[in-house]
Design a protein around this motif. Sequence first.
Motif, PDB file in Angstrom:
ATOM      1  N   ALA A 207      59.391  30.062  47.292  1.00 20.99           N
ATOM      2  CA  ALA A 207      60.488  29.259  46.748  1.00 20.99           C
ATOM      3  C   ALA A 207      61.666  29.208  47.719  1.00 20.99           C
ATOM      4  O   ALA A 207      62.300  28.154  47.889  1.00 20.99           O
ATOM      5  CB  ALA A 207      60.927  29.824  45.401  1.00 20.99           C
ATOM      6  N   GLU A 208      61.964  30.328  48.368  1.00 18.54           N
ATOM      7  CA  GLU A 208      63.069  30.367  49.327  1.00 18.54           C
ATOM      8  C   GLU A 208      62.795  29.447  50.519  1.00 18.54           C
ATOM      9  O   GLU A 208      63.653  28.648  50.919  1.00 18.54           O
ATOM     10  CB  GLU A 208      63.299  31.805  49.804  1.00 18.54           C
ATOM     11  CG  GLU A 208      63.884  32.734  48.751  1.00 18.54           C
ATOM     12  CD  GLU A 208      65.377  32.582  48.615  1.00 18.54           C
ATOM     13  OE1 GLU A 208      65.994  31.965  49.504  1.00 18.54           O
ATOM     14  OE2 GLU A 208      65.950  33.075  47.622  1.00 18.54           O
ATOM     15  N   SER A 209      61.606  29.567  51.115  1.00 15.10           N
ATOM     16  CA  SER A 209      61.302  28.774  52.313  1.00 15.10           C
ATOM     17  C   SER A 209      61.145  27.292  51.978  1.00 15.10           C
ATOM     18  O   SER A 209      61.602  26.425  52.738  1.00 15.10           O
ATOM     19  CB  SER A 209      60.037  29.309  52.976  1.00 15.10           C
ATOM     20  OG  SER A 209      58.922  29.220  52.097  1.00 15.10           O
ATOM     21  N   TRP A 210      60.523  26.984  50.842  1.00 18.06           N
ATOM     22  CA  TRP A 210      60.320  25.580  50.493  1.00 18.06           C
ATOM     23  C   TRP A 210      61.628  24.889  50.128  1.00 18.06           C
ATOM     24  O   TRP A 210      61.837  23.725  50.463  1.00 18.06           O
ATOM     25  CB  TRP A 210      59.330  25.467  49.335  1.00 18.06           C
ATOM     26  CG  TRP A 210      57.923  25.833  49.709  1.00 18.06           C
ATOM     27  CD1 TRP A 210      57.429  25.972  50.966  1.00 18.06           C
ATOM     28  CD2 TRP A 210      56.844  26.096  48.817  1.00 18.06           C
ATOM     29  NE1 TRP A 210      56.102  26.331  50.924  1.00 18.06           N
ATOM     30  CE2 TRP A 210      55.714  26.405  49.614  1.00 18.06           C
ATOM     31  CE3 TRP A 210      56.712  26.121  47.443  1.00 18.06           C
ATOM     32  CZ2 TRP A 210      54.477  26.719  49.063  1.00 18.06           C
ATOM     33  CZ3 TRP A 210      55.483  26.433  46.877  1.00 18.06           C
ATOM     34  CH2 TRP A 210      54.376  26.729  47.683  1.00 18.06           C
ATOM     35  N   SER A 211      62.495  25.585  49.399  1.00 18.03           N
ATOM     36  CA  SER A 211      63.761  24.957  49.023  1.00 18.03           C
ATOM     37  C   SER A 211      64.627  24.690  50.250  1.00 18.03           C
ATOM     38  O   SER A 211      65.390  23.719  50.286  1.00 18.03           O
ATOM     39  CB  SER A 211      64.515  25.853  48.037  1.00 18.03           C
ATOM     40  OG  SER A 211      64.796  27.124  48.617  1.00 18.03           O
ATOM     41  N   GLU A 212      64.510  25.524  51.274  1.00 14.83           N
ATOM     42  CA  GLU A 212      65.272  25.290  52.502  1.00 14.83           C
ATOM     43  C   GLU A 212      64.792  24.023  53.199  1.00 14.83           C
ATOM     44  O   GLU A 212      65.597  23.231  53.702  1.00 14.83           O
ATOM     45  CB  GLU A 212      65.123  26.488  53.433  1.00 14.83           C
ATOM     46  CG  GLU A 212      65.862  26.331  54.753  1.00 14.83           C
ATOM     47  CD  GLU A 212      65.620  27.497  55.681  1.00 14.83           C
ATOM     48  OE1 GLU A 212      66.275  27.552  56.746  1.00 14.83           O
ATOM     49  OE2 GLU A 212      64.784  28.347  55.357  1.00 14.83           O
ATOM     50  N   SER A 213      63.472  23.817  53.230  1.00 13.76           N
ATOM     51  CA  SER A 213      62.935  22.636  53.902  1.00 13.76           C
ATOM     52  C   SER A 213      63.079  21.377  53.060  1.00 13.76           C
ATOM     53  O   SER A 213      63.018  20.267  53.587  1.00 13.76           O
ATOM     54  CB  SER A 213      61.458  22.857  54.227  1.00 13.76           C
ATOM     55  OG  SER A 213      60.690  23.022  53.039  1.00 13.76           O
ATOM     56  N   GLY A 214      63.248  21.520  51.726  1.00 13.84           N
ATOM     57  CA  GLY A 214      63.419  20.358  50.860  1.00 13.84           C
ATOM     58  C   GLY A 214      62.143  19.631  50.527  1.00 13.84           C
ATOM     59  O   GLY A 214      62.193  18.521  49.993  1.00 13.84           O
ATOM     60  N   MET A 215      60.981  20.250  50.786  1.00 14.33           N
ATOM     61  CA  MET A 215      59.728  19.556  50.505  1.00 14.33           C
ATOM     62  C   MET A 215      59.129  19.963  49.168  1.00 14.33           C
ATOM     63  O   MET A 215      58.274  19.272  48.615  1.00 14.33           O
ATOM     64  CB  MET A 215      58.707  19.828  51.610  1.00 14.33           C
ATOM     65  CG  MET A 215      58.291  21.280  51.746  1.00 14.33           C
ATOM     66  SD  MET A 215      57.138  21.498  53.107  1.00 14.33           S
ATOM     67  CE  MET A 215      56.762  23.253  52.928  1.00 14.33           C
ATOM     68  N   CYS A 216      59.551  21.092  48.621  1.00 13.56           N
ATOM     69  CA  CYS A 216      59.046  21.558  47.325  1.00 13.56           C
ATOM     70  C   CYS A 216      59.968  22.654  46.827  1.00 13.56           C
ATOM     71  O   CYS A 216      60.526  23.411  47.628  1.00 13.56           O
ATOM     72  CB  CYS A 216      57.607  22.083  47.466  1.00 13.56           C
ATOM     73  SG  CYS A 216      56.871  22.690  45.916  1.00 13.56           S
ATOM     74  N   TYR A 217      60.165  22.730  45.518  1.00 17.51           N
ATOM     75  CA  TYR A 217      60.906  23.856  44.977  1.00 17.51           C
ATOM     76  C   TYR A 217      60.343  24.243  43.624  1.00 17.51           C
ATOM     77  O   TYR A 217      59.645  23.469  42.964  1.00 17.51           O
ATOM     78  CB  TYR A 217      62.412  23.582  44.900  1.00 17.51           C
ATOM     79  CG  TYR A 217      62.836  22.389  44.100  1.00 17.51           C
ATOM     80  CD1 TYR A 217      63.007  22.478  42.723  1.00 17.51           C
ATOM     81  CD2 TYR A 217      63.126  21.185  44.713  1.00 17.51           C
ATOM     82  CE1 TYR A 217      63.425  21.391  41.980  1.00 17.51           C
ATOM     83  CE2 TYR A 217      63.542  20.084  43.990  1.00 17.51           C
ATOM     84  CZ  TYR A 217      63.689  20.201  42.622  1.00 17.51           C
ATOM     85  OH  TYR A 217      64.096  19.128  41.885  1.00 17.51           O
ATOM     86  N   LEU A 218      60.629  25.477  43.242  1.00 14.45           N
ATOM     87  CA  LEU A 218      60.090  26.064  42.026  1.00 14.45           C
ATOM     88  C   LEU A 218      61.174  26.175  40.970  1.00 14.45           C
ATOM     89  O   LEU A 218      62.365  26.304  41.285  1.00 14.45           O
ATOM     90  CB  LEU A 218      59.493  27.453  42.296  1.00 14.45           C
ATOM     91  CG  LEU A 218      58.038  27.517  42.783  1.00 14.45           C
ATOM     92  CD1 LEU A 218      57.915  26.886  44.159  1.00 14.45           C
ATOM     93  CD2 LEU A 218      57.530  28.949  42.811  1.00 14.45           C
TER      94      LEU A 218
END
Length: 473
Positions: A207-218
Amino acid sequence: VFLGGVGYLSWYKKQVLDKMEQAFAAGYDPALELAKRSSAPQYLVSDDGHDGWGDVSSDWNKHLRRTEQDHVDRIVNGTETGRYYVFIGCKGSGKGTMILDAMEAISAEGVAVCDAHPDHEVFRLRLGKALNFEYNEDTQTGLFQRRDPREGGPALDIERALNKLEKVALRSSQRTGRPLVLIMNKVHLFRNDDAGQALLLQLQQRAESWSESGMCYLIFPLTPDDFWPFHILRKTASRMQVISIYDLSLNEAGQAFKRMRYRAGRPPVSDETMKYILSYTGGRMAYLNRVARAQDPISTVENLSRNETGWLLSQIGLIPDCDDDVMDEQKWSSCSWLLMREFVKLAVEQEEEHKRAIAAGEIPADAIEEPPLPVIPYWKCRQIMTRPDFLEGLDHANIISIDVHHDVRPDSKLILHAAREVVGEQGFDELLDNVRDRIDEIESLHRTRELTFKDLEEGDLLRLAIDKGAGRV
């Protein structure tokens, strides 16, 4: 054979990503489809052609649109990026309903829902169902002597599913320009042990890495009745945003009650009856829905109150002159009632202040609003109970709830009514003092050592010496 195997593996890997991308396509979603399978509303009309509901129109929405719904809509449709979200609210407060309404507005496009489970193998299967991922169980690579992909256990299988999801999210975000949303529902059902905490951290790292990239979040909907996941997530969170979902105000609850009763085909109730009902149910959507669908709402709400009182006594009931076998249980019960008694005192003070405000004309006499549930800070609850480790047990038992600000309140209006009924009984304070004194006596007996001398006859002399200076340097 070798070239055929290489071609098959390339085709299979692409097929896995295509199938997972279909799980986020608009249209059918298992969680949303189950929510839609409710019975059609029935509108009651009397013989003279009037329904008795006044300005209630038949085009009302299925649920009351709450003030938080706009924010939830922006989160679910991918408008707000750069963070992952934790929804905290009591059971039946409307967290799931708002998420499903937001999903329905966009036909669940780009959204998938997975329900947690204490057994990691079951959670593995549920995650695979939500993502349309078979964990390579449908592959024919056994013909090429590849290892069984399930040899690593559920944790590695979940990691493989998240790796595939990352590839799908990257491909989808480049095409659509919006992130995918994965809702991890009820993660508090994970066991609070090393394995459960490791799985929660595994999800949080993605969740941390995906939310930073903006491609997926939980999104993690939580209930404060099991607050431990929030403490685990908070330790390493840097992009986590917490959204608290509280009960409806009584004005909103009154409108919701009318709407639910109208759709259930039940006749309207008087304002006095509705005010009486709301004094027990408060703004808890689950209770409102149950009472609104009942033929006799008064008897239903009274039955709920009796059941809640009986359940509360079964959990923390006091036993006078208890035996030492139940001393630990009575420690928890007596400390719990110290806190519940304080909640009752605060509630009585709030009601008296509310009455004085009505008498002074500051509040209209016919106002439906009542004082909110009493709130005590977490640090003060530790002082009142004298045993801070008991707070987690009360939270887990749905007797109290702890919000993100570490404020403690009764779990619901029904719990507060049950506590007031018990505390208001004649002799309750004496009973509580009796149980606490009995616990002190038992603990004192456990700390006392008894010396027994045998074979003594009449006239024998016994001399006992205590030397406190022996062994001193």
